[in-house]
Design a protein around this motif. Structure first.
Motif, short mmCIF file in Angstrom:
data_model
loop_
_atom_site.label_atom_id
_atom_site.label_comp_id
_atom_site.label_asym_id
_atom_site.label_seq_id
_atom_site.Cartn_x
_atom_site.Cartn_y
_atom_site.Cartn_z
N LEU A 43 -12.06 4.37 -5.14
CA LEU A 43 -11.25 3.69 -4.14
C LEU A 43 -9.76 3.87 -4.43
CD1 LEU A 43 -11.14 1.90 -1.64
CD2 LEU A 43 -11.30 -0.08 -3.16
N GLN A 44 -9.39 3.78 -5.71
CA GLN A 44 -7.99 3.98 -6.09
C GLN A 44 -7.56 5.42 -5.81
OE1 GLN A 44 -5.66 1.53 -7.50
NE2 GLN A 44 -4.37 3.16 -6.70
N ALA A 45 -8.43 6.38 -6.08
CA ALA A 45 -8.11 7.79 -5.80
C ALA A 45 -7.90 8.01 -4.30
CB ALA A 45 -9.21 8.70 -6.34
N TRP A 46 -8.74 7.38 -3.49
CA TRP A 46 -8.60 7.49 -2.04
C TRP A 46 -7.28 6.88 -1.59
CZ3 TRP A 46 -8.27 3.50 1.53
CH2 TRP A 46 -8.29 3.89 2.86
N ASP A 48 -4.56 6.45 -3.41
CA ASP A 48 -3.47 7.30 -3.89
C ASP A 48 -3.27 8.52 -3.00
OD1 ASP A 48 -3.05 5.56 -6.03
OD2 ASP A 48 -4.22 6.77 -7.45
N ALA A 49 -4.37 9.14 -2.60
CA ALA A 49 -4.29 10.31 -1.72
C ALA A 49 -3.71 9.91 -0.36
CB ALA A 49 -5.67 10.95 -1.55
N SER A 50 -4.09 8.75 0.13
CA SER A 50 -3.56 8.26 1.41
C SER A 50 -2.06 8.06 1.33
CB SER A 50 -4.25 6.96 1.81
OG SER A 50 -5.61 7.18 2.07
N TYR A 51 -1.59 7.56 0.21
CA TYR A 51 -0.15 7.36 0.00
C TYR A 51 0.58 8.71 -0.07
CZ TYR A 51 4.23 6.15 -2.30
OH TYR A 51 5.56 6.04 -2.63
N GLU A 52 0.01 9.63 -0.84
CA GLU A 52 0.62 10.95 -0.99
C GLU A 52 0.69 11.70 0.34
OE1 GLU A 52 -1.62 12.86 -4.08
OE2 GLU A 52 -1.03 11.34 -5.55
N LEU A 53 -0.26 11.46 1.21
CA LEU A 53 -0.29 12.11 2.52
C LEU A 53 0.51 11.32 3.57
CD1 LEU A 53 -4.02 13.21 2.53
CD2 LEU A 53 -2.02 14.70 2.38
N ASP A 57 2.82 3.36 3.44
CA ASP A 57 4.26 3.31 3.14
C ASP A 57 4.56 2.92 1.70
OD1 ASP A 57 4.87 3.98 5.77
OD2 ASP A 57 4.92 1.88 6.39
N THR A 58 3.66 2.19 1.07
CA THR A 58 3.90 1.75 -0.31
C THR A 58 2.83 2.30 -1.23
OG1 THR A 58 2.67 -0.30 0.09
CG2 THR A 58 5.05 -0.38 0.42
N ASP A 59 3.22 2.52 -2.46
CA ASP A 59 2.30 3.01 -3.48
C ASP A 59 1.20 1.96 -3.70
OD1 ASP A 59 1.20 4.57 -5.44
OD2 ASP A 59 2.82 4.27 -6.89
N PRO A 60 -0.05 2.31 -3.50
CA PRO A 60 -1.12 1.31 -3.57
C PRO A 60 -1.44 0.88 -5.00
CG PRO A 60 -2.06 3.48 -3.20
CD PRO A 60 -0.56 3.64 -3.15
N ASP A 61 -1.54 -0.41 -5.19
CA ASP A 61 -1.97 -0.98 -6.46
C ASP A 61 -3.21 -1.81 -6.17
OD1 ASP A 61 -2.39 -2.14 -8.90
OD2 ASP A 61 -0.60 -3.42 -8.83
N LEU A 62 -4.36 -1.26 -6.45
CA LEU A 62 -5.62 -1.93 -6.14
C LEU A 62 -6.18 -2.68 -7.34
CD1 LEU A 62 -7.36 0.77 -3.91
CD2 LEU A 62 -5.83 -1.09 -3.23
#
Length: 77
Positions: A43-46, A48-53, A57-62
């Motif tokens: 889930l964190q990898a998904w 992170d990829a969503s943020y990079e793409l 708008d904000t870097d996800p911290d799950l």
């Protein structure tokens, strides 16, 4: 099974205003495997990829987003 797939399609419609063809749901249902495994790192990898793409708008911290304490309690009885 038909009632279950109808309920799933109804929920999908509520979310997307679209329904999946019954054959798609039936094929997907045969590949479904219910498990107690959790994969918070996936889930964190998904996220992170969503943020990079630029989908977020904000870097996800799950951290703490996936809470398996109840599941762990049940499995460890």
């Amino acid at each position: 099974m038909e009632d279950t797939l109808t309920t799933i399609n109804d929920h999908l419609f509520d979310l997307t205003q679209n329904r999946l063809p019954e054959t798609v749901l039936e094929k997907a249902w045969t590949r479904l495997a219910v498990t107690t495994e959790t994969h918070p790192e996936a889930l964190q990898a998904w996220a992170d990829a969503s943020y990079e793409l630029k989908f977020m708008d904000t870097d996800p911290d799950l951290d703490g987003f996936v809470d398996t304490s109840r599941l762990d309690a049940i499995l460890n009885q």
